[in-house]
Design an enzyme around this catalytic site. Structure first.
Site, mmCIF file in Angstrom:
data_model
loop_
_atom_site.group_PDB
_atom_site.id
_atom_site.type_symbol
_atom_site.label_atom_id
_atom_site.label_comp_id
_atom_site.label_asym_id
_atom_site.label_seq_id
_atom_site.Cartn_x
_atom_site.Cartn_y
_atom_site.Cartn_z
ATOM 1 N N GLY A 35 3.452 7.536 3.336
ATOM 2 C CA GLY A 35 4.533 6.798 2.699
ATOM 3 C C GLY A 35 4.053 5.439 2.251
ATOM 4 N N GLY A 44 0.815 -1.203 0.000
ATOM 5 C CA GLY A 44 0.000 0.000 0.000
ATOM 6 C C GLY A 44 0.843 1.244 0.000
ATOM 7 N N GLU A 45 0.185 2.356 -0.318
ATOM 8 C CA GLU A 45 0.883 3.631 -0.315
ATOM 9 C C GLU A 45 -0.118 4.738 -0.044
ATOM 10 O OE1 GLU A 45 4.269 6.022 -2.909
ATOM 11 O OE2 GLU A 45 3.230 4.293 -3.748
ATOM 12 N N GLY A 56 -0.418 9.121 1.825
ATOM 13 C CA GLY A 56 0.271 10.382 2.006
ATOM 14 C C GLY A 56 1.475 10.275 2.923
ATOM 15 N N ASP A 69 -10.245 11.578 10.759
ATOM 16 C CA ASP A 69 -10.049 11.160 9.369
ATOM 17 C C ASP A 69 -10.727 9.821 9.111
ATOM 18 O OD1 ASP A 69 -9.135 11.612 6.792
ATOM 19 O OD2 ASP A 69 -7.201 10.651 7.141
#
Length: 375
Positions: A90, A85-86, A88, A212
């Site tokens: 990293g 996964g990637e 914001g 969030d």
């Protein structure tokens, strides 16, 4: 591969950083520069304490300090083949560690800070402090961290339990996964609601605002049990006598409450709004914002408001991938609950405990067979 000792009880915070010739300087248990404002959960009966204070006391005992070389070995040099996964922050990698006691290997997840991220260190520190203190079945477990400063730069990493079924976002919106059944969708949202309720009123010393909540931050384990992840934007709630926290507006477009966007006043009811958005995502199979849709359907909330739960056209918003395999009355009840989470006045939104209870009730409603299967 690295060696992971399950029997370690943790190490006390060190006054001086330890030196690792091959990897640089490894930091002691992280602390913030200038303490966070102390805050309190509504149910607390003891003096308030800040997350920073609790982290220095508990996190130093619970979290393991990993070496950079060890994490490099466990991820095969942060191989692209192990990248899962990637975001914001990293990249996230699957990592393999040898178990000191079991004789086998343990799979964990390693999140590596993108060194170009301007807010990266602040969010990394927030994750260490919050998840070093918080503990609940519906929160992802932080195993430890790595903080190394070397000639090559500053390295900040986090080590979590590995969640093999990725995220709720993956299963709702990616065609690479089979459709998520109705009951599983509800069970995931019930667990997520319990996790938020724990943050809002389950910790005696402090109240936590997640800030969030979205489908991509809801991780799923092997049994599809949900766990909230990514606490980089979390904040402590207001201190006693105050109604909100004033802060810069951050988060993800389409999930932030309008009252928070307009005023910068952050409360637990900001999380409730985001939860309402995701309730409509599980109903419709659509993201909160989809620019590829026709102009009048790009914003999910604007579209679903034209098809209210008591209206004749409500069924037209339901995710076609469900194939009609859901109780119509239950779907309408979920939409009504979502609408309550999305009312303009935050004081009128329900608490997460009430939301979880209502979803539990809806889960008990049995689905009728789809029309094509009726005899």
């Amino acid at each position: 591969m690295g060696c992971f000792a399950f029997t370690s009880a943790g190490k006390k915070k060190q006054k001086e950083p330890r030196k690792r010739p091959a990897s640089g300087t490894e930091s002691p248990a992280p602390t913030s520069s200038g303490g966070e404002t102390k805050s309190k959960a509504s149910s607390a009966s003891t003096p308030t304490r800040s997350i920073q204070e609790l982290s220095e006391e508990r996190g130093a005992q619970r979290l393991r300090v990993f070496g950079l070389e060890e994490l490099g070995s466990a991820t095969n040099g942060f191989s692209r083949a192990l990248k899962v996964g990637e975001g914001g922050f990293g990249s996230v990698y699957r990592a393999f560690f040898r178990s000191a006691g079991a004789g086998g290997r343990v799979v964990l997840a390693v999140k590596r800070l993108n060194q170009r991220s301007l807010q990266g260190h602040k969010q990394w520190l927030a994750e260490v402090q919050f998840l070093g203190v918080l503990e609940h079945p519906n929160l992802v477990r932080l195993i430890g961290y790595c903080a190394v400063d070397s000639e090559e730069g500053k390295h900040r990493l986090l080590v979590y339990e590995f969640m093999p079924n990725k995220t709720l976002d993956d299963h709702l919106f990616s065609r690479a996964h089979p459709p998520l059944p109705w009951r599983t969708r509800l069970q995931v949202m019930i667990g997520a609601a319990r996790g938020l309720d724990y943050l809002h009123q389950g910790v005696q010393e402090v109240q936590v605002i997640y800030r969030d909540f979205k489908a991509s931050n809801v991780l799923l384990d092997a049994d599809f049990k949900p766990k909230l992840s990514d606490f980089g934007l979390a904040r402590e709630g207001p201190t006693e006598g105050r109604t909100h926290v004033s802060t810069a507006v951050v988060g993800t477009q389409g999930y932030a409450a309008p009252d928070y966007i307009e005023t910068g006043h952050l409360t637990v009811k900001s999380d409730v709004w985001g939860f309402g958005v995701v309730l409509y995502e599980i109903l419709t199979g659509r993201r909160s914002v989809e620019r590829s849709r026709p102009a009048d359907e790009q914003k999910l909330l604007g579209w679903v408001r034209r098809h209210p739960p008591d209206g004749d056209s409500f069924r037209s918003i339901m995710d076609p991938r469900l194939g009609g395999r859901y109780p119509a009355g239950a779907a309408r009840d979920v939409a009504r609950l979502a609408d309550r989470c999305l009312v303009k006045n935050p004081k009128e939104r329900p608490g997460m405990a009430e939301v979880a209870e209502e979803l539990e009730r809806v889960l008990k409603m049995e689905a009728a067979p789809p029309a094509a299967a009726r005899g």
